[in-house]
Design a protein around this motif. Structure first.
Motif, short mmCIF file in Angstrom:
data_model
loop_
_atom_site.label_atom_id
_atom_site.label_comp_id
_atom_site.label_asym_id
_atom_site.label_seq_id
_atom_site.Cartn_x
_atom_site.Cartn_y
_atom_site.Cartn_z
N ASN A 1 0.78 -1.23 0.00
CA ASN A 1 0.00 0.00 0.00
C ASN A 1 0.82 1.29 0.00
O ASN A 1 0.28 2.35 -0.35
CB ASN A 1 -0.93 0.03 1.22
CG ASN A 1 -2.02 -1.00 1.13
OD1 ASN A 1 -2.70 -1.14 0.12
ND2 ASN A 1 -2.19 -1.77 2.20
N PHE A 2 2.08 1.23 0.40
CA PHE A 2 2.84 2.47 0.58
C PHE A 2 4.26 2.37 0.04
O PHE A 2 4.87 1.28 0.04
CB PHE A 2 2.91 2.84 2.06
CG PHE A 2 1.58 3.22 2.65
CD1 PHE A 2 1.03 4.48 2.45
CD2 PHE A 2 0.85 2.30 3.40
CE1 PHE A 2 -0.19 4.83 2.99
CE2 PHE A 2 -0.38 2.64 3.94
CZ PHE A 2 -0.91 3.91 3.73
N TYR A 3 4.78 3.53 -0.37
CA TYR A 3 6.18 3.67 -0.73
C TYR A 3 6.67 5.00 -0.19
O TYR A 3 5.88 5.91 0.10
CB TYR A 3 6.37 3.59 -2.25
CG TYR A 3 6.25 4.90 -2.98
CD1 TYR A 3 7.34 5.49 -3.61
CD2 TYR A 3 5.02 5.58 -3.04
CE1 TYR A 3 7.23 6.70 -4.28
CE2 TYR A 3 4.91 6.78 -3.71
CZ TYR A 3 6.01 7.34 -4.32
OH TYR A 3 5.90 8.55 -4.97
N SER A 4 7.98 5.14 -0.04
CA SER A 4 8.58 6.40 0.37
C SER A 4 9.41 6.97 -0.77
O SER A 4 10.03 6.22 -1.54
CB SER A 4 9.48 6.20 1.60
OG SER A 4 8.72 5.86 2.74
N TRP A 5 9.41 8.30 -0.87
CA TRP A 5 10.19 8.96 -1.91
C TRP A 5 10.95 10.14 -1.31
O TRP A 5 10.54 10.71 -0.30
CB TRP A 5 9.30 9.44 -3.05
CG TRP A 5 8.26 10.47 -2.65
CD1 TRP A 5 6.97 10.22 -2.25
CD2 TRP A 5 8.42 11.90 -2.60
NE1 TRP A 5 6.33 11.40 -1.96
CE2 TRP A 5 7.19 12.45 -2.16
CE3 TRP A 5 9.48 12.77 -2.88
CZ2 TRP A 5 6.99 13.82 -2.00
CZ3 TRP A 5 9.29 14.14 -2.71
CH2 TRP A 5 8.05 14.65 -2.28
N GLN A 6 12.05 10.47 -1.94
CA GLN A 6 12.73 11.71 -1.61
C GLN A 6 13.35 12.27 -2.88
O GLN A 6 13.77 11.51 -3.78
CB GLN A 6 13.78 11.52 -0.53
CG GLN A 6 15.00 10.72 -0.93
CD GLN A 6 16.17 10.95 0.02
OE1 GLN A 6 16.37 12.06 0.51
NE2 GLN A 6 16.93 9.89 0.31
N CYS A 7 13.40 13.59 -2.97
CA CYS A 7 14.04 14.26 -4.10
C CYS A 7 15.51 14.45 -3.77
O CYS A 7 15.86 15.14 -2.83
CB CYS A 7 13.37 15.60 -4.39
SG CYS A 7 14.14 16.49 -5.77
N LEU A 8 16.36 13.80 -4.54
CA LEU A 8 17.81 13.90 -4.34
C LEU A 8 18.38 15.17 -4.96
O LEU A 8 19.33 15.75 -4.44
CB LEU A 8 18.50 12.68 -4.95
CG LEU A 8 18.06 11.32 -4.42
CD1 LEU A 8 18.70 10.20 -5.23
CD2 LEU A 8 18.39 11.17 -2.95
N GLU A 9 17.80 15.58 -6.07
CA GLU A 9 18.27 16.76 -6.78
C GLU A 9 17.13 17.32 -7.61
O GLU A 9 16.37 16.57 -8.22
CB GLU A 9 19.44 16.40 -7.70
CG GLU A 9 20.03 17.56 -8.47
CD GLU A 9 21.16 17.14 -9.39
OE1 GLU A 9 21.75 18.03 -10.03
OE2 GLU A 9 21.43 15.93 -9.49
N GLY A 10 16.95 18.64 -7.62
CA GLY A 10 15.93 19.25 -8.45
C GLY A 10 15.07 20.24 -7.70
O GLY A 10 15.40 20.69 -6.60
N VAL A 11 13.92 20.56 -8.31
CA VAL A 11 13.06 21.61 -7.76
C VAL A 11 12.41 21.21 -6.44
O VAL A 11 11.94 22.07 -5.70
CB VAL A 11 11.98 22.02 -8.78
CG1 VAL A 11 12.59 22.74 -9.97
CG2 VAL A 11 11.17 20.81 -9.25
N GLU A 12 12.38 19.91 -6.12
CA GLU A 12 11.84 19.45 -4.84
C GLU A 12 12.93 18.93 -3.91
O GLU A 12 12.64 18.20 -2.96
CB GLU A 12 10.80 18.35 -5.06
CG GLU A 12 9.51 18.80 -5.70
CD GLU A 12 8.46 17.71 -5.72
OE1 GLU A 12 7.30 17.97 -5.34
OE2 GLU A 12 8.79 16.57 -6.13
#
Length: 273
Positions: A186-197
């Motif tokens: 049901n779930f995943y985790s994300w993170q922005c390593l580089e960029g606008v976020e």
């Protein structure tokens, strides 16, 4: 004294601007131009899609509803196409993404919808206490066959757990890179390593379907900034193909819908004992 700055959440429209240049988006194709495909849905719907160069015409079998829409078609593997367009119904914008497997005459349709401003304003604590999902973004998954009746014996793209445990890096462009950790069904985790976020991270509701060997349909629904993401992940080729759908700005007045594609790298796999 060190000053810590808080990463800023941005709209989907602003995200589209960040992804726009020097990217790994797959080319739009006109392979379907001149073709007519009738989709036989497992729920009984029967909808014909006639493809032009840039616009498709869809029509129900009983002629009760029809429409025209600009579309984008792409292909991450031979015989498999992702067709994406927006449909206006009941005064609202609906996202329609069709995963067409022309080799086996199967399809999966993902119909997504953004919340109204009032729906998005309901706080997460209230949603949790009332037993609702934390995200107000909705997605409906429908399956069926192409140009032939759907029967109980017709196969379909099935939910899968084969991605669970993977930690992947996705490079969307020269300036945009993300990490995904697929936690459970049901779930995943994300993170922005580089960029606008850059610096932003969250854990969101997601869905996984197996389309072919090492090819997966992955859909996520974000809860902070209303967002529907949809990608085909080809682990064999190390690339993805998809789109992101949301609101252009913060006034909920217009939709943003833009293609994305990335180079995909498996960093590691976690196996629990």
């Amino acid at each position: 004294m060190t000053t810590h700055t808080q990463p800023e959440w941005i709209t989907v429209g602003a995200l589209a601007d960040g992804f726009a240049s020097d990217n790994h988006i797959l080319p739009a194709l006109d392979d379907l131009k001149g073709r007519s495909l009738t989709l036989h849905f497992a729920n009984g719907w029967l909808i014909e899609h006639q493809f032009g160069a840039e616009t498709l015409h869809w029509q129900t079998a009983d002629n009760d509803a029809s429409g025209d829409a600009p579309y984008r078609a792409s292909s991450i593997r031979p015989g498999i196409y992702l067709v994406d367009f927006l449909k206006q119904e009941d005064g609202r914008t609906h996202s329609v993404s069709l995963v067409l497997d022309l080799m086996h005459n199967l399809f999966t349709a993902v119909i997504g919808q953004m919340p109204t401003q009032a729906e998005a304003a309901v706080d997460l604590f209230s949603r949790a206490l009332s037993g609702r999902e934390l995200t107000a973004v909705s997605a409906q998954f429908l399956h069926g066959s192409i140009d032939s009746p759907f029967t109980p014996d017709t196969p379909r793209h099935a939910p899968t757990l084969e991605l669970v445990g993977l930690r992947n890096q996705y490079i969307y462009s020269a300036t945009e890179a993300y990490e995904h950790v697929y936690l459970n069904s049901n779930f995943y985790s994300w993170q922005c390593l580089e960029g606008v976020e850059q610096g932003l991270a969250d854990t969101d509701r997601c869905h996984y379907y197996k389309v072919a060997d090492q090819l997966y349909l992955f859909v996520w629904r974000e809860k902070i900034v209303p967002t529907l993401g949809l990608v085909l992940i080809d682990l064999a080729a190390g690339k993805t193909d998809g789109k992101i759908f949301g609101y252009q700005g913060d006034d909920f007045s217009s939709a943003a819908n833009f293609p994305v594609g990335a180079l995909a790298y498996v960093l590691n796999r976690t196996e629990y004992r």
